[in-house]
Design a protein around this motif. Structure first.
Motif, PDB file in Angstrom:
ATOM      1  N   SER A  55      -6.120   2.607   6.453  1.00 19.56           N
ATOM      2  CA  SER A  55      -5.018   2.251   5.491  1.00 19.56           C
ATOM      3  C   SER A  55      -5.507   2.935   4.145  1.00 19.56           C
ATOM      4  N   LYS A  56      -6.607   2.959   3.693  1.00 18.10           N
ATOM      5  CA  LYS A  56      -7.123   3.554   2.540  1.00 18.10           C
ATOM      6  C   LYS A  56      -6.610   4.938   2.259  1.00 18.10           C
ATOM      7  N   GLN A  57      -6.699   5.512   3.376  1.00 13.72           N
ATOM      8  CA  GLN A  57      -6.487   7.118   3.481  1.00 13.72           C
ATOM      9  C   GLN A  57      -4.943   7.235   3.189  1.00 13.72           C
ATOM     10  N   PHE A  58      -4.089   6.518   3.977  1.00 16.82           N
ATOM     11  CA  PHE A  58      -2.478   6.572   3.475  1.00 16.82           C
ATOM     12  C   PHE A  58      -2.303   6.065   2.192  1.00 16.82           C
ATOM     13  N   GLU A  59      -2.920   4.984   1.751  1.00 19.72           N
ATOM     14  CA  GLU A  59      -2.743   4.656   0.438  1.00 19.72           C
ATOM     15  C   GLU A  59      -2.969   5.601  -0.885  1.00 19.72           C
ATOM     16  N   ALA A  61      -2.513   9.035  -0.133  1.00 22.94           N
ATOM     17  CA  ALA A  61      -1.327   9.892  -0.163  1.00 22.94           C
ATOM     18  C   ALA A  61       0.000   9.346  -0.614  1.00 22.94           C
ATOM     19  N   LEU A  62       0.153   7.951  -0.513  1.00 33.42           N
ATOM     20  CA  LEU A  62       1.291   7.243  -0.872  1.00 33.42           C
ATOM     21  C   LEU A  62       1.196   7.049  -2.515  1.00 33.42           C
ATOM     22  N   LYS A  63       2.525   7.101  -3.012  1.00 35.41           N
ATOM     23  CA  LYS A  63       2.832   6.736  -4.642  1.00 35.41           C
ATOM     24  C   LYS A  63       2.606   5.401  -4.599  1.00 35.41           C
ATOM     25  N   THR A  64       2.934   4.391  -3.853  1.00 32.37           N
ATOM     26  CA  THR A  64       3.046   3.101  -3.936  1.00 32.37           C
ATOM     27  C   THR A  64       1.624   2.451  -3.556  1.00 32.37           C
ATOM     28  N   CYS A  65       1.508   1.138  -4.243  1.00 28.86           N
ATOM     29  CA  CYS A  65       0.495   0.361  -3.871  1.00 28.86           C
ATOM     30  C   CYS A  65       0.729  -0.835  -3.050  1.00 28.86           C
ATOM     31  N   LYS A  66       2.025  -0.867  -2.467  1.00 27.00           N
ATOM     32  CA  LYS A  66       2.297  -1.933  -1.774  1.00 27.00           C
ATOM     33  C   LYS A  66       1.783  -1.817  -0.463  1.00 27.00           C
ATOM     34  N   ASP A  67       1.392  -3.124  -0.039  1.00 26.96           N
ATOM     35  CA  ASP A  67       0.419  -3.086   1.456  1.00 26.96           C
ATOM     36  C   ASP A  67       1.471  -2.764   2.557  1.00 26.96           C
ATOM     37  N   THR A 217       4.061  10.988   5.272  1.00 23.57           N
ATOM     38  CA  THR A 217       3.666  10.151   3.960  1.00 23.57           C
ATOM     39  C   THR A 217       4.322  11.169   2.805  1.00 23.57           C
ATOM     40  N   LEU A 218       4.118  12.423   2.933  1.00 23.53           N
ATOM     41  CA  LEU A 218       4.468  13.475   1.994  1.00 23.53           C
ATOM     42  C   LEU A 218       5.892  13.410   1.955  1.00 23.53           C
ATOM     43  N   TYR A 219       6.621  13.436   3.009  1.00 22.06           N
ATOM     44  CA  TYR A 219       7.954  13.631   2.909  1.00 22.06           C
ATOM     45  C   TYR A 219       8.571  12.276   2.298  1.00 22.06           C
ATOM     46  N   SER A 220       7.875  11.212   2.457  1.00 20.88           N
ATOM     47  CA  SER A 220       8.501   9.980   1.551  1.00 20.88           C
ATOM     48  C   SER A 220       8.119  10.069   0.122  1.00 20.88           C
ATOM     49  N   ASP A 221       7.139  10.859  -0.249  1.00 20.61           N
ATOM     50  CA  ASP A 221       6.972  10.941  -1.541  1.00 20.61           C
ATOM     51  C   ASP A 221       7.898  12.164  -2.154  1.00 20.61           C
ATOM     52  N   MET A 225      10.803   7.765  -1.814  1.00 19.76           N
ATOM     53  CA  MET A 225      11.582   6.327  -1.438  1.00 19.76           C
ATOM     54  C   MET A 225      10.284   5.386  -1.661  1.00 19.76           C
ATOM     55  N   MET A 226       9.079   5.538  -1.640  1.00 17.30           N
ATOM     56  CA  MET A 226       7.948   4.816  -1.794  1.00 17.30           C
ATOM     57  C   MET A 226       7.555   4.614  -3.166  1.00 17.30           C
TER      58      MET A 226
END
Length: 228
Positions: A55-59, A61-67, A217-221, A225-226
């Motif tokens: 989960s830390k790895q995906f965190e 890559a994601l722009k958001t800090c939401k769990d 995750t890159l597509y979401s960024d 969306m995130m």
């Protein structure tokens, strides 16, 4: 035995009937999180630590800090990894080798990112279609290229996962079929090569699950969306 029997959901494989070929990918997930002890044991602690690191790895890559965002991709990663690892068992149905399943996962998520981005951040999405520094005469052509590349994302994502899972399994099957009627030396040689290739396939199963989810995750960024 047919070369493609492990990729055919309509055949009975081992002790499983054809109706259970699609269900088998859920067996591990239904039992792995069941607690048999009142207090966490070593296996549970190791699994929790692994889930936390994933989960830390995906965190990152994601722009958001939401769990909720990282948990979504963590759960998807574990599901695809489970399907890939189950497919490594000889003569067991490989669900991720089917384009249908991969598209069933990638298309809904991509469509959610795509439409949300265009509806909410229309100007940003138009700006993404034109790379910075593009000459004026090429703008129309670049918009068309970028739009096509965005539209085929779920297809390329699914084909990448399918091709990587099918290629290694076919090679293992071909080497196994080559042992029939071979000399002892060739059997030992092919068995050694199969063992090495199986270890490589284990790594491919993990890497492809991670690549699939990371690209999502890159597509979401890209669609914001995130974003917060």
């Amino acid at each position: 035995m047919s070369l493609f029997i492990s990729f055919d959901p309509n055949t009975s494989i081992s002790i499983l009937s054809k109706e259970l070929n699609w269900v088998i990918m859920m067996i591990f997930l239904m039992t792995s999180m069941y607690y048999f002890w009142s207090k966490p044991n070593r296996l549970t602690i190791c699994m929790n630590n692994s889930f936390y690191n994933i989960s830390k790895q995906f965190e990152i890559a994601l722009k958001t800090c939401k769990d909720s965002s990282k948990l979504l991709f963590t759960a998807l990663f574990l599901f695809i990894l489970n399907c890939n690892l189950i497919g490594l068992i000889p003569n067991v149905f490989t669900s991720t080798s089917h384009l249908f399943l991969n598209l069933f996962i990638s298309i809904p998520m991509w469509m959610g990112f795509f439409f949300y981005g265009w509806i909410t951040y229309t100007n940003k999405m138009f700006a993404h279609l034109v790379p910075k520094g593009t000459p004026t005469p090429l703008i129309s052509f670049m918009v068309l290229i970028e739009l096509i590349s965005n539209l085929i994302r779920p297809l390329t994502l699914s084909i990448r996962l399918m091709a990587n899972m099918v290629s290694g399994h076919l090679l293992l099957t071909l080497m196994g079929n080559s042992m029939v009627g071979s000399s002892i030396f060739m059997v030992i040689l092919l068995t050694s090569l199969q063992s090495i290739l199986s270890l490589l396939e284990l790594g491919v199963a993990m890497i492809q699950a991670y690549v699939f989810c990371t690209l999502l995750t890159l597509y979401s960024d890209d669609s914001d969306m995130m974003s917060n």
